[in-house]
Scaffold this motif. Sequence first.
Motif, PDB file in Angstrom:
ATOM      1  N   TYR A  74       0.862  -1.175   0.000  1.00 47.08           N
ATOM      2  CA  TYR A  74       0.000   0.000   0.000  1.00 47.08           C
ATOM      3  C   TYR A  74       0.903   1.230   0.000  1.00 47.08           C
ATOM      4  CZ  TYR A  74      -3.829  -3.116   1.020  1.00 47.08           C
ATOM      5  OH  TYR A  74      -4.758  -4.126   0.938  1.00 47.08           O
ATOM      6  N   ALA A  75       0.517   2.252  -0.751  1.00 50.57           N
ATOM      7  CA  ALA A  75       1.363   3.442  -0.900  1.00 50.57           C
ATOM      8  C   ALA A  75       1.796   4.005   0.457  1.00 50.57           C
ATOM      9  CB  ALA A  75       0.631   4.508  -1.716  1.00 50.57           C
ATOM     10  N   ASN A  76       0.853   4.133   1.384  1.00 52.00           N
ATOM     11  CA  ASN A  76       1.217   4.748   2.665  1.00 52.00           C
ATOM     12  C   ASN A  76       2.208   3.894   3.454  1.00 52.00           C
ATOM     13  OD1 ASN A  76      -0.836   2.879   3.148  1.00 52.00           O
ATOM     14  ND2 ASN A  76      -1.613   3.982   4.932  1.00 52.00           N
ATOM     15  N   GLU A  77       2.028   2.570   3.394  1.00 47.40           N
ATOM     16  CA  GLU A  77       2.986   1.686   4.083  1.00 47.40           C
ATOM     17  C   GLU A  77       4.363   1.748   3.433  1.00 47.40           C
ATOM     18  OE1 GLU A  77      -0.271  -1.700   5.494  1.00 47.40           O
ATOM     19  OE2 GLU A  77       1.432  -2.320   4.257  1.00 47.40           O
ATOM     20  N   GLN A  81       7.794   2.930   5.182  1.00 47.51           N
ATOM     21  CA  GLN A  81       8.999   2.084   5.199  1.00 47.51           C
ATOM     22  C   GLN A  81      10.206   2.816   4.630  1.00 47.51           C
ATOM     23  OE1 GLN A  81       8.305  -1.646   3.246  1.00 47.51           O
ATOM     24  NE2 GLN A  81       6.613  -2.204   4.614  1.00 47.51           N
ATOM     25  N   LEU A  82       9.971   3.587   3.562  1.00 47.86           N
ATOM     26  CA  LEU A  82      11.083   4.344   2.965  1.00 47.86           C
ATOM     27  C   LEU A  82      11.601   5.389   3.950  1.00 47.86           C
ATOM     28  CD1 LEU A  82       9.763   4.890  -0.701  1.00 47.86           C
ATOM     29  CD2 LEU A  82      11.469   3.224   0.072  1.00 47.86           C
ATOM     30  N   MET A  83      10.676   6.054   4.661  1.00 44.94           N
ATOM     31  CA  MET A  83      11.085   7.091   5.613  1.00 44.94           C
ATOM     32  C   MET A  83      11.820   6.474   6.801  1.00 44.94           C
ATOM     33  SD  MET A  83       8.666  10.253   5.163  1.00 44.94           S
ATOM     34  CE  MET A  83       7.332  10.126   6.262  1.00 44.94           C
ATOM     35  N   ALA A  85      13.510   3.722   6.732  1.00 50.32           N
ATOM     36  CA  ALA A  85      14.820   3.275   6.242  1.00 50.32           C
ATOM     37  C   ALA A  85      15.788   4.452   6.161  1.00 50.32           C
ATOM     38  CB  ALA A  85      14.669   2.595   4.888  1.00 50.32           C
ATOM     39  N   ARG A  86      15.266   5.592   5.729  1.00 49.95           N
ATOM     40  CA  ARG A  86      16.090   6.794   5.664  1.00 49.95           C
ATOM     41  C   ARG A  86      16.634   7.144   7.052  1.00 49.95           C
ATOM     42  NH1 ARG A  86      18.247   9.629   1.783  1.00 49.95           N
ATOM     43  NH2 ARG A  86      17.143  11.554   1.339  1.00 49.95           N
ATOM     44  N   VAL A  87      15.750   7.075   8.048  1.00 52.71           N
ATOM     45  CA  VAL A  87      16.126   7.435   9.425  1.00 52.71           C
ATOM     46  C   VAL A  87      17.191   6.484   9.972  1.00 52.71           C
ATOM     47  CG1 VAL A  87      15.286   7.514  11.819  1.00 52.71           C
ATOM     48  CG2 VAL A  87      13.971   8.618   9.982  1.00 52.71           C
ATOM     49  N   ASN A  88      17.010   5.168   9.725  1.00 52.11           N
ATOM     50  CA  ASN A  88      17.981   4.237  10.331  1.00 52.11           C
ATOM     51  C   ASN A  88      19.145   3.876   9.402  1.00 52.11           C
ATOM     52  OD1 ASN A  88      17.248   2.030   8.696  1.00 52.11           O
ATOM     53  ND2 ASN A  88      15.708   1.323  10.150  1.00 52.11           N
ATOM     54  N   GLY A  89      19.273   4.612   8.325  1.00 52.88           N
ATOM     55  CA  GLY A  89      20.456   4.450   7.485  1.00 52.88           C
ATOM     56  C   GLY A  89      20.416   3.282   6.514  1.00 52.88           C
ATOM     57  N   SER A  90      19.221   2.670   6.345  1.00 54.92           N
ATOM     58  CA  SER A  90      19.153   1.512   5.455  1.00 54.92           C
ATOM     59  C   SER A  90      18.428   1.829   4.147  1.00 54.92           C
ATOM     60  CB  SER A  90      18.480   0.330   6.159  1.00 54.92           C
ATOM     61  OG  SER A  90      17.147   0.658   6.479  1.00 54.92           O
ATOM     62  N   PHE A  91      18.313   3.118   3.820  1.00 55.41           N
ATOM     63  CA  PHE A  91      17.550   3.494   2.623  1.00 55.41           C
ATOM     64  C   PHE A  91      18.172   2.924   1.345  1.00 55.41           C
ATOM     65  CE2 PHE A  91      16.469   6.485  -0.865  1.00 55.41           C
ATOM     66  CZ  PHE A  91      15.113   6.258  -0.899  1.00 55.41           C
ATOM     67  N   GLY A  92      19.481   2.968   1.248  1.00 53.75           N
ATOM     68  CA  GLY A  92      20.166   2.435   0.064  1.00 53.75           C
ATOM     69  C   GLY A  92      19.877   0.959  -0.141  1.00 53.75           C
ATOM     70  N   LYS A  93      19.929   0.232   0.975  1.00 53.23           N
ATOM     71  CA  LYS A  93      19.655  -1.211   0.954  1.00 53.23           C
ATOM     72  C   LYS A  93      18.204  -1.480   0.546  1.00 53.23           C
ATOM     73  CE  LYS A  93      20.872  -5.459   2.471  1.00 53.23           C
ATOM     74  NZ  LYS A  93      20.434  -6.377   1.708  1.00 53.23           N
ATOM     75  N   LYS A  94      17.292  -0.691   1.135  1.00 49.53           N
ATOM     76  CA  LYS A  94      15.857  -0.827   0.847  1.00 49.53           C
ATOM     77  C   LYS A  94      15.597  -0.587  -0.639  1.00 49.53           C
ATOM     78  CE  LYS A  94      11.535  -1.156   2.188  1.00 49.53           C
ATOM     79  NZ  LYS A  94      11.054  -2.417   2.766  1.00 49.53           N
ATOM     80  N   LEU A  95      16.223   0.458  -1.179  1.00 46.25           N
ATOM     81  CA  LEU A  95      16.070   0.794  -2.590  1.00 46.25           C
ATOM     82  C   LEU A  95      16.573  -0.345  -3.476  1.00 46.25           C
ATOM     83  CD1 LEU A  95      14.873   3.402  -3.668  1.00 46.25           C
ATOM     84  CD2 LEU A  95      17.178   4.300  -3.955  1.00 46.25           C
ATOM     85  N   GLN A  96      17.671  -0.952  -3.029  1.00 47.92           N
ATOM     86  CA  GLN A  96      18.249  -2.055  -3.784  1.00 47.92           C
ATOM     87  C   GLN A  96      17.286  -3.252  -3.815  1.00 47.92           C
ATOM     88  OE1 GLN A  96      21.914  -3.650  -2.147  1.00 47.92           O
ATOM     89  NE2 GLN A  96      23.009  -2.801  -3.918  1.00 47.92           N
ATOM     90  N   ILE A  97      16.710  -3.569  -2.647  1.00 46.22           N
ATOM     91  CA  ILE A  97      15.767  -4.687  -2.553  1.00 46.22           C
ATOM     92  C   ILE A  97      14.541  -4.430  -3.426  1.00 46.22           C
ATOM     93  CG2 ILE A  97      14.168  -5.883  -0.983  1.00 46.22           C
ATOM     94  CD1 ILE A  97      16.346  -5.404   1.228  1.00 46.22           C
ATOM     95  N   GLU A 117       9.287  14.980   2.147  1.00 41.88           N
ATOM     96  CA  GLU A 117      10.320  13.945   2.350  1.00 41.88           C
ATOM     97  C   GLU A 117       9.875  12.616   1.719  1.00 41.88           C
ATOM     98  OE1 GLU A 117      13.265  13.719   3.864  1.00 41.88           O
ATOM     99  OE2 GLU A 117      13.445  11.659   4.635  1.00 41.88           O
ATOM    100  N   GLY A 118       8.624  12.222   2.004  1.00 47.01           N
ATOM    101  CA  GLY A 118       8.081  10.983   1.439  1.00 47.01           C
ATOM    102  C   GLY A 118       8.067  11.039  -0.085  1.00 47.01           C
ATOM    103  N   ALA A 119       7.679  12.190  -0.633  1.00 51.86           N
ATOM    104  CA  ALA A 119       7.616  12.360  -2.089  1.00 51.86           C
ATOM    105  C   ALA A 119       9.004  12.206  -2.703  1.00 51.86           C
ATOM    106  CB  ALA A 119       7.028  13.721  -2.429  1.00 51.86           C
TER     107      ALA A 119
END
Length: 189
Positions: A74-77, A81-83, A85-97, A117-119
């Motif tokens: 779902y878009a909001n979820e 999750q992206l936000m 991941a950004r906070v805990n430093g795993s955004f790059g990994k999340k993007l890769q997955i 930020e979400g956008a």
Amino acid sequence: AKAKFPQIKTIEGFDFSFQPSIPEAFIKELAELSFIGKAENVLFLGPPGVGKTHLSIALGLKACEKRKRVLFTYANELIEQLMAARVNGSFGKKLQILGRLELLIIDELGYLPINKEGANLFFQLISKRYEKGSIIISSNKPFEEWGEIFCDDVIASAILDRLLHHSHIIAINGPSYRTKEKMGATSNN
Ligand code: ADP
Ligand code: MG
């Protein structure tokens, strides 16, 4: 189970005669999944109850049967999750997955507004998948209103630019299947 579908819905279980604005032959062609091989996107637009989620799941299930890597979100979820991941430093990994999936389904874009930020993070995801992997998006909002969804016209047009370049748009207008009995009862009186 891995793809996280909220329910099981099929093309065979969809009553196309109830929703004539949906091009049946074209949906069945999409169900053959050549759009996934070409990294094309599918956008379902329309009001609540017209079958956007049903058809998204049905196409996703077909892809799972063909052993494609699929995720339903779902878009909001997804944005949450992206936000996170950004906070805990795993955004790059999340993007890769998320970038490795062959089909990413994003449901209910537009019901809740997305902050700047979400956008921004959502734009990065769309860019990451551009011409690499398919996305199915469902939205109740026409493209003209996506600036409001993302609280920013510039980012919304950058997102749309990439999403729409190789895409199939299914604009649905018609009655809600959820309320069909009630509406039928009223109009028959
Ligand atoms: P939307 O996502 O557009 O709001 P859904 O796809 O969730 O709508 O549809 C609402 C409910 O009605 C679901 O249970 C779905 O399976 C069912 N439904 C919608 N349209 C049809 C249809 N044409 N034939 C069969 N079931 C339908
Ligand atoms: Mg829905």
